[in-house]
Scaffold this motif. Sequence first.
Motif, mmCIF file in Angstrom:
data_model
loop_
_atom_site.group_PDB
_atom_site.id
_atom_site.type_symbol
_atom_site.label_atom_id
_atom_site.label_comp_id
_atom_site.label_asym_id
_atom_site.label_seq_id
_atom_site.Cartn_x
_atom_site.Cartn_y
_atom_site.Cartn_z
ATOM 1 N N GLY A 154 48.405 30.033 43.226
ATOM 2 C CA GLY A 154 47.194 30.507 42.570
ATOM 3 C C GLY A 154 46.677 29.629 41.459
ATOM 4 O O GLY A 154 45.880 30.072 40.627
ATOM 5 N N PHE A 155 47.060 28.362 41.445
ATOM 6 C CA PHE A 155 46.607 27.453 40.396
ATOM 7 C C PHE A 155 45.247 26.820 40.706
ATOM 8 O O PHE A 155 44.575 26.347 39.804
ATOM 9 N N SER A 156 44.886 26.763 41.982
ATOM 10 C CA SER A 156 43.720 25.984 42.381
ATOM 11 C C SER A 156 42.681 26.831 43.092
ATOM 12 O O SER A 156 43.009 27.692 43.917
ATOM 13 N N PHE A 157 41.407 26.536 42.814
ATOM 14 C CA PHE A 157 40.305 27.214 43.513
ATOM 15 C C PHE A 157 40.111 26.645 44.914
ATOM 16 O O PHE A 157 39.295 27.145 45.673
ATOM 17 N N ARG A 158 40.847 25.600 45.254
ATOM 18 C CA ARG A 158 40.731 25.017 46.597
ATOM 19 C C ARG A 158 41.475 25.844 47.642
ATOM 20 O O ARG A 158 41.354 25.585 48.840
ATOM 21 N N HIS A 159 42.290 26.771 47.195
ATOM 22 C CA HIS A 159 43.011 27.659 48.102
ATOM 23 C C HIS A 159 42.699 29.099 47.705
ATOM 24 O O HIS A 159 42.744 29.444 46.522
ATOM 25 N N ASP A 160 42.410 29.944 48.689
ATOM 26 C CA ASP A 160 42.202 31.360 48.391
ATOM 27 C C ASP A 160 43.554 32.056 48.412
ATOM 28 O O ASP A 160 44.200 32.165 49.457
ATOM 29 N N ALA A 161 43.997 32.484 47.254
ATOM 30 C CA ALA A 161 45.322 33.091 47.108
ATOM 31 C C ALA A 161 45.284 34.079 45.960
ATOM 32 O O ALA A 161 44.296 34.180 45.231
ATOM 33 N N LEU A 162 46.384 34.805 45.798
ATOM 34 C CA LEU A 162 46.495 35.695 44.662
ATOM 35 C C LEU A 162 46.426 34.881 43.374
ATOM 36 O O LEU A 162 46.998 33.796 43.283
ATOM 37 N N LEU A 163 45.745 35.399 42.388
ATOM 38 C CA LEU A 163 45.520 34.693 41.125
ATOM 39 C C LEU A 163 46.742 34.882 40.233
ATOM 40 O O LEU A 163 46.781 35.771 39.386
ATOM 41 N N ASP A 164 47.744 34.032 40.449
ATOM 42 C CA ASP A 164 49.011 34.160 39.723
ATOM 43 C C ASP A 164 49.046 33.199 38.537
ATOM 44 O O ASP A 164 48.975 33.588 37.391
ATOM 45 N N MET A 165 49.194 31.911 38.810
ATOM 46 C CA MET A 165 49.163 30.830 37.818
ATOM 47 C C MET A 165 50.396 30.739 36.919
ATOM 48 O O MET A 165 50.436 29.903 36.020
ATOM 49 N N ARG A 166 51.396 31.568 37.115
ATOM 50 C CA ARG A 166 52.595 31.457 36.282
ATOM 51 C C ARG A 166 53.454 30.277 36.727
ATOM 52 O O ARG A 166 53.748 30.142 37.908
ATOM 53 N N MET A 167 53.862 29.446 35.780
ATOM 54 C CA MET A 167 54.813 28.391 36.103
ATOM 55 C C MET A 167 56.185 28.990 36.360
ATOM 56 O O MET A 167 56.912 28.534 37.247
ATOM 57 N N ASP A 168 56.556 29.983 35.588
ATOM 58 C CA ASP A 168 57.804 30.707 35.828
ATOM 59 C C ASP A 168 57.455 32.029 36.499
ATOM 60 O O ASP A 168 57.024 32.986 35.844
ATOM 61 N N THR A 169 57.640 32.076 37.794
ATOM 62 C CA THR A 169 57.243 33.257 38.567
ATOM 63 C C THR A 169 58.217 34.413 38.421
ATOM 64 O O THR A 169 58.015 35.474 39.011
ATOM 65 N N THR A 170 59.268 34.234 37.618
ATOM 66 C CA THR A 170 60.242 35.322 37.432
ATOM 67 C C THR A 170 59.889 36.223 36.254
ATOM 68 O O THR A 170 60.552 37.242 36.048
ATOM 69 N N GLN A 171 58.887 35.859 35.477
ATOM 70 C CA GLN A 171 58.576 36.655 34.300
ATOM 71 C C GLN A 171 57.129 36.437 33.858
ATOM 72 O O GLN A 171 56.483 35.484 34.255
ATOM 73 N N GLY A 172 56.663 37.363 33.031
ATOM 74 C CA GLY A 172 55.349 37.201 32.415
ATOM 75 C C GLY A 172 54.220 37.795 33.227
ATOM 76 O O GLY A 172 54.382 38.263 34.353
ATOM 77 N N GLU A 173 53.041 37.742 32.630
ATOM 78 C CA GLU A 173 51.831 38.329 33.170
ATOM 79 C C GLU A 173 51.094 37.330 34.053
ATOM 80 O O GLU A 173 50.958 36.157 33.690
ATOM 81 N N THR A 174 50.609 37.775 35.206
ATOM 82 C CA THR A 174 49.810 36.891 36.064
ATOM 83 C C THR A 174 48.400 36.752 35.490
ATOM 84 O O THR A 174 47.971 37.548 34.653
ATOM 85 N N ALA A 175 47.677 35.754 35.987
ATOM 86 C CA ALA A 175 46.289 35.570 35.556
ATOM 87 C C ALA A 175 45.442 36.777 35.946
ATOM 88 O O ALA A 175 44.562 37.200 35.179
ATOM 89 N N ALA A 176 45.686 37.353 37.117
ATOM 90 C CA ALA A 176 44.927 38.533 37.551
ATOM 91 C C ALA A 176 45.178 39.717 36.617
ATOM 92 O O ALA A 176 44.245 40.449 36.256
ATOM 93 N N GLU A 177 46.421 39.913 36.221
ATOM 94 C CA GLU A 177 46.756 41.019 35.321
ATOM 95 C C GLU A 177 46.091 40.829 33.960
ATOM 96 O O GLU A 177 45.606 41.791 33.351
ATOM 97 N N TRP A 178 46.057 39.583 33.491
ATOM 98 C CA TRP A 178 45.420 39.330 32.191
ATOM 99 C C TRP A 178 43.917 39.557 32.260
ATOM 100 O O TRP A 178 43.331 40.179 31.370
ATOM 101 N N LEU A 179 43.283 39.075 33.329
ATOM 102 C CA LEU A 179 41.841 39.270 33.478
ATOM 103 C C LEU A 179 41.477 40.748 33.588
ATOM 104 O O LEU A 179 40.365 41.153 33.221
ATOM 105 N N ALA A 180 42.397 41.561 34.088
ATOM 106 C CA ALA A 180 42.122 42.987 34.246
ATOM 107 C C ALA A 180 42.115 43.727 32.914
ATOM 108 O O ALA A 180 41.464 44.778 32.794
#
Length: 308
Positions: A114-140
């Motif tokens: 979810g780092f790039s607009f060139r791919h349609d995917a879930l808006l995650d963007m976390r470097m550490d996918t084991t913890q923290g808030e995703t970009a979608a959760e923050w935008l919400a």
Amino acid sequence: MSTSGTHVTVLLDKAVESLAIKTDGIYMDATFGRGGHSRRILSALGQHGRLLALDRDPQAIAAGAAIVDARFQLVHRAFGELAEAAHEIGVSGVDGILFDVGVSSPQIDDGERGFSFRHDALLDMRMDTTQGETAAEWLARAELREITEVIKNYGEERFAFQIAKKVVAARLEQPIVTTAQFAALVRAAVRTREPGQDPATRSFQALRIHINQELRQLALALPQALDLLQPGGRLVVISFHSLEDRIVKHFMRTQAAPDMLPKGLPLRADQLPSPKLRLVGKAIRPDAAEVVANPRARSAVMRVAEKL
């Protein structure tokens, strides 16, 4: 950084040369990535040398399993936790520390991250996918003002307020959960386009920097690196964004200058506090050949300092 689908380490030779490696020294690669710098450092070390590497990305940690070397240890930590990582494995001082900061090519090229607009995917963007808030959760949940500030400050986007308004209005209709949704909102809000650049570029960058607290991590890590360095040890930092480079340049220049004391104190020159760092050369950038071979290297800037 790399061309799509492969990983090419930026400024590989110059970065490792700048560490001035001692064969029996102890070194840290604070951003393992896919191990390009780590492998080159190991090749320069003798049998009594040691390398500690860090990365916050579980995929990078998995990739590091391919390096089977008794001199090497890889730790799953963000580089803002440099001191804790060193303490945990009993390292109190090192002869050099290398940072290659920012997003890595595998993170960009893997559409599912979810780092790039060139791919349609879930808006995650976390470097550490084991913890923290995703970009979608923050935008919400983020308020209009907060979204505006993040996009303006971290993306240097002049249409930040218009983009934030689009986001806040759109999420009343449906959650913004994919890269395509967010990119479309940005494109609709940006009135003028920069030649050769997608209108969503700056906003995606800003969101990624915020979600991963990249600038805060760098600001936390540099003083820790200075404390860990032995006298004569080298600090080498490669950055890819002006905001990152600004932090690095300010830190190195501040630590390379004598402490500022009030005027008029009755002190001799030899009684003044000494600088902690010595700047080594000027900022280094990839040459034309490297940029041609790896276009993502074009924005890289490397700065080097030595502990006094």
